[in-house]
Design a protein around this motif. Structure first.
Motif, PDB file in Angstrom:
ATOM      1  N   PRO A  55      50.314  20.765  53.163  1.00 28.26           N
ATOM      2  CA  PRO A  55      49.573  21.790  53.690  1.00 28.26           C
ATOM      3  C   PRO A  55      50.845  22.140  54.792  1.00 28.26           C
ATOM      4  CG  PRO A  55      48.324  20.361  52.503  1.00 28.26           C
ATOM      5  CD  PRO A  55      49.387  19.740  52.567  1.00 28.26           C
ATOM      6  N   ILE A  56      50.721  23.546  55.462  1.00 30.10           N
ATOM      7  CA  ILE A  56      51.251  24.333  56.687  1.00 30.10           C
ATOM      8  C   ILE A  56      49.796  24.710  57.019  1.00 30.10           C
ATOM      9  CG2 ILE A  56      53.513  24.666  55.492  1.00 30.10           C
ATOM     10  CD1 ILE A  56      52.554  27.671  55.559  1.00 30.10           C
ATOM     11  N   GLY A  57      48.640  24.976  56.854  1.00 26.85           N
ATOM     12  CA  GLY A  57      48.033  25.076  57.107  1.00 26.85           C
ATOM     13  C   GLY A  57      46.290  23.906  57.609  1.00 26.85           C
ATOM     14  N   TYR A  58      45.514  24.294  57.953  1.00 30.19           N
ATOM     15  CA  TYR A  58      44.764  23.240  57.911  1.00 30.19           C
ATOM     16  C   TYR A  58      43.717  22.928  56.690  1.00 30.19           C
ATOM     17  CZ  TYR A  58      39.344  22.007  59.085  1.00 30.19           C
ATOM     18  OH  TYR A  58      38.687  21.978  58.970  1.00 30.19           O
ATOM     19  N   TYR A  59      43.924  21.698  56.204  1.00 31.77           N
ATOM     20  CA  TYR A  59      43.452  21.116  55.092  1.00 31.77           C
ATOM     21  C   TYR A  59      43.077  19.706  55.578  1.00 31.77           C
ATOM     22  CZ  TYR A  59      44.228  18.925  50.758  1.00 31.77           C
ATOM     23  OH  TYR A  59      43.918  17.841  49.716  1.00 31.77           O
ATOM     24  N   VAL A  60      41.450  20.161  54.642  1.00 35.95           N
ATOM     25  CA  VAL A  60      40.454  18.466  54.727  1.00 35.95           C
ATOM     26  C   VAL A  60      40.210  18.460  53.667  1.00 35.95           C
ATOM     27  CG1 VAL A  60      38.112  18.189  55.259  1.00 35.95           C
ATOM     28  CG2 VAL A  60      39.319  19.184  56.747  1.00 35.95           C
ATOM     29  N   GLU A  61      40.470  16.866  52.823  1.00 37.84           N
ATOM     30  CA  GLU A  61      40.034  16.642  51.806  1.00 37.84           C
ATOM     31  C   GLU A  61      39.442  15.432  52.365  1.00 37.84           C
ATOM     32  OE1 GLU A  61      42.892  14.158  48.175  1.00 37.84           O
ATOM     33  OE2 GLU A  61      43.064  15.846  49.268  1.00 37.84           O
ATOM     34  N   ASN A  62      37.978  15.207  51.177  1.00 39.44           N
ATOM     35  CA  ASN A  62      36.672  14.582  51.645  1.00 39.44           C
ATOM     36  C   ASN A  62      36.834  14.562  52.979  1.00 39.44           C
ATOM     37  OD1 ASN A  62      36.879  13.881  49.293  1.00 39.44           O
ATOM     38  ND2 ASN A  62      38.629  12.635  48.847  1.00 39.44           N
ATOM     39  N   GLY A  63      36.640  15.314  53.785  1.00 33.73           N
ATOM     40  CA  GLY A  63      35.899  14.445  55.626  1.00 33.73           C
ATOM     41  C   GLY A  63      37.289  14.772  56.148  1.00 33.73           C
ATOM     42  N   GLU A  64      38.238  13.828  55.910  1.00 34.42           N
ATOM     43  CA  GLU A  64      39.409  13.571  56.993  1.00 34.42           C
ATOM     44  C   GLU A  64      40.509  14.674  56.765  1.00 34.42           C
ATOM     45  OE1 GLU A  64      42.977  10.218  56.246  1.00 34.42           O
ATOM     46  OE2 GLU A  64      41.775  10.560  54.745  1.00 34.42           O
ATOM     47  N   ARG A  65      40.620  15.061  58.209  1.00 37.45           N
ATOM     48  CA  ARG A  65      41.397  16.483  58.618  1.00 37.45           C
ATOM     49  C   ARG A  65      42.526  15.777  58.417  1.00 37.45           C
ATOM     50  NH1 ARG A  65      40.958  18.626  63.673  1.00 37.45           N
ATOM     51  NH2 ARG A  65      42.255  17.401  65.195  1.00 37.45           N
ATOM     52  N   LEU A  66      43.928  15.991  57.622  1.00 42.20           N
ATOM     53  CA  LEU A  66      44.912  15.905  57.304  1.00 42.20           C
ATOM     54  C   LEU A  66      46.078  17.043  58.224  1.00 42.20           C
ATOM     55  CD1 LEU A  66      44.957  14.456  53.582  1.00 42.20           C
ATOM     56  CD2 LEU A  66      44.820  13.854  55.799  1.00 42.20           C
ATOM     57  N   ARG A  67      45.737  18.500  58.171  1.00 43.43           N
ATOM     58  CA  ARG A  67      46.579  19.229  58.820  1.00 43.43           C
ATOM     59  C   ARG A  67      45.629  20.321  59.822  1.00 43.43           C
ATOM     60  NH1 ARG A  67      51.836  20.366  59.124  1.00 43.43           N
ATOM     61  NH2 ARG A  67      51.084  22.069  59.915  1.00 43.43           N
ATOM     62  N   LYS A  68      45.457  20.387  60.983  1.00 47.37           N
ATOM     63  CA  LYS A  68      44.913  20.691  61.922  1.00 47.37           C
ATOM     64  C   LYS A  68      44.780  22.531  61.732  1.00 47.37           C
ATOM     65  CE  LYS A  68      44.412  18.526  66.291  1.00 47.37           C
ATOM     66  NZ  LYS A  68      45.574  17.679  67.788  1.00 47.37           N
ATOM     67  N   LEU A  69      44.631  23.372  61.991  1.00 46.75           N
ATOM     68  CA  LEU A  69      44.396  25.156  61.688  1.00 46.75           C
ATOM     69  C   LEU A  69      45.388  25.568  62.329  1.00 46.75           C
ATOM     70  CD1 LEU A  69      42.840  27.310  61.017  1.00 46.75           C
ATOM     71  CD2 LEU A  69      42.066  27.482  63.320  1.00 46.75           C
ATOM     72  N   ASN A  70      46.344  26.642  61.480  1.00 48.48           N
ATOM     73  CA  ASN A  70      47.690  27.001  61.633  1.00 48.48           C
ATOM     74  C   ASN A  70      46.929  28.510  62.807  1.00 48.48           C
ATOM     75  OD1 ASN A  70      50.245  27.803  61.852  1.00 48.48           O
ATOM     76  ND2 ASN A  70      50.497  26.992  60.283  1.00 48.48           N
ATOM     77  N   GLN A  71      47.676  28.744  63.717  1.00 44.81           N
ATOM     78  CA  GLN A  71      47.790  29.839  64.264  1.00 44.81           C
ATOM     79  C   GLN A  71      48.869  30.479  65.437  1.00 44.81           C
ATOM     80  OE1 GLN A  71      43.610  29.052  66.653  1.00 44.81           O
ATOM     81  NE2 GLN A  71      42.790  30.659  65.606  1.00 44.81           N
ATOM     82  N   ALA A  72      50.209  29.501  64.576  1.00 43.35           N
ATOM     83  CA  ALA A  72      51.193  29.947  65.032  1.00 43.35           C
ATOM     84  C   ALA A  72      51.447  31.725  63.824  1.00 43.35           C
ATOM     85  CB  ALA A  72      51.980  29.577  63.884  1.00 43.35           C
ATOM     86  N   ASP A  73      52.612  32.683  64.805  1.00 42.24           N
ATOM     87  CA  ASP A  73      53.008  33.980  64.103  1.00 42.24           C
ATOM     88  C   ASP A  73      54.440  33.506  63.407  1.00 42.24           C
ATOM     89  OD1 ASP A  73      50.837  35.225  65.474  1.00 42.24           O
ATOM     90  OD2 ASP A  73      52.426  35.328  67.169  1.00 42.24           O
ATOM     91  N   ALA A  74      55.320  34.305  62.702  1.00 44.22           N
ATOM     92  CA  ALA A  74      56.022  33.407  61.861  1.00 44.22           C
ATOM     93  C   ALA A  74      55.942  35.163  60.671  1.00 44.22           C
ATOM     94  CB  ALA A  74      56.066  32.152  61.592  1.00 44.22           C
ATOM     95  N   GLU A  75      56.956  34.420  59.739  1.00 42.22           N
ATOM     96  CA  GLU A  75      56.499  35.632  58.667  1.00 42.22           C
ATOM     97  C   GLU A  75      55.840  34.839  57.415  1.00 42.22           C
ATOM     98  OE1 GLU A  75      61.219  37.001  58.454  1.00 42.22           O
ATOM     99  OE2 GLU A  75      61.434  38.032  60.066  1.00 42.22           O
TER     100      GLU A  75
END
Length: 263
Positions: free
Chosen positions: A101-121
């Protein structure tokens, strides 16, 4: 007499045309459900809609097996999962070339990626993008990433970030055309006022605007989130359907809740 016959014939022709138009513009009937998924036509395109209902289903995200290897598709998920409980599964959430995942990702209560608020194409960065999240058996929501960051303080049991938003309180994303020239397989999710999660996948290439209107029909003035395109896939065990497109990233798995004996 001839003039009267001509007028009667013209009137009959006009009535026939109006009846034809009314029939042609009526919504296409849905097929009978196969499991929790139903084939339908919307604006002359083929879609499949699947429903997850609180109290009947639970929702989870799956990325890797117990061996730590990313599934990247339904065949490997099927080898690792209890297939008897799976109602359906779809891919959902943007990811990199390694299916991470390149964006926010939580599985079974475990966060593997933080919220992605970057700017790109790219579609993911077409703001606002959003998050589909909730707990296992209900309280499912779709929020823009900005609203998620501002209002959600407790980590959900599952969450996947994708983009763009298709609908924001029932209105089309401001950067999306009603009928854009880009036609692809697409899938999406919205949650209606009763809390039912509606998943839709196009079975032929469609525009962002068209699948957004389908979400509008399903969920009214709610938010709707684009989940993926081109490789959008569905596994519906009851219908014998398992799309094999590769590679996939995060998988949204909907399972049927088991009833306790005597209930």
């Amino acid at each position: 007499m001839n003039l009267r016959r001509i007028l009667i014939a013209a009137l009959a022709l006009l009535v026939g045309v109006l009846l034809y138009r009314n029939v042609g513009s009526a919504p296409a009937p849905k097929s009978a459900p196969v499991g929790d998924c139903t084939a339908t036509r919307f604006e002359d395109a083929a879609f499949t809609e699947c429903l997850a209902v609180p109290g009947k289903h639970q929702i989870a995200l799956r990325l890797k097996g117990q061996n730590g290897v990313i599934f990247r598709g339904f065949p490997t998920l099927a080898q690792a999962a209890d297939r008897g409980d799976i109602a359906f599964a779809v891919n959902g959430g943007m990811y990199d070339t390694g299916s991470r995942p390149i964006g926010y990702y939580v599985e079974n209560g475990e966060r593997l990626r933080k919220l992605n608020q970057a700017d790109a194409e790219g579609n993911f960065y077409l703001k606002p993008n959003g998050v589909f999240f909730g707990d296992a058996a209900g309280n499912w929501r779709v929020l823009s990433s900005e609203d998620f960051a501002a209002t959600v303080t407790k980590r959900p049991q599952f969450g996947t970030q994708s983009g763009p938003m298709l609908l924001i309180t029932g209105k089309l994303h401001p950067s999306l055309a009603q009928n854009g020239a880009s036609l692809k397989l697409r899938n999406s999710v919205c949650v209606d006022a009763r809390g039912t999660a509606h998943f839709a996948i196009s079975d032929e290439p469609v525009s962002f605007g068209q699948i957004a209107r389908l979400m509008k029909r399903a969920c009214g003035d709610a938010n709707a989130l684009f989940l993926d395109g081109t490789i959008s896939s569905l596994w519906n065990p009851a219908g014998g359907r398992m799309d094999v497109r590769f590679p996939l990233g995060p998988l949204i798995v909907v399972t049927s809740l088991r009833k306790e004996p005597g209930k």
